[in-house]
Design a protein around this motif. Structure first.
Motif: not given
Length: 73
Positions: A21-29
């Motif tokens: 619900d309020s948990l995200y995985e964000v990948a960035t270079k």
């Protein structure tokens, strides 16, 4: 709205993935140096939610892989 983000800096591909619900995985270079990864994560979240970047604020976890962001929707 407050969300928890699991950051993945120096990834090959950038993405925002909903885990719960309020948990995200964000990948960035971007590398995790001088706050560049945090800045890019904020940009990716603003694009994902369709809100301006100034509505995304890092509130906890500046040097951690687990971060809390406040989104002003």
């Amino acid at each position: 709205m407050i969300i928890e983000v699991r950051a993945k800096p120096k990834a090959k591909k950038e993405y925002v993935k909903v885990i719960a619900d309020s948990l995200y995985e964000v990948a960035t270079k971007e590398p995790p140096q001088e706050g560049r990864a945090n800045e890019r994560i904020a940009e990716l979240l603003s694009e994902h939610f369709g809100i301006p970047k100034n509505c995304v604020k890092l509130i906890k976890g500046e040097r951690s892989r687990v971060k809390l962001f406040r989104l002003d929707l």
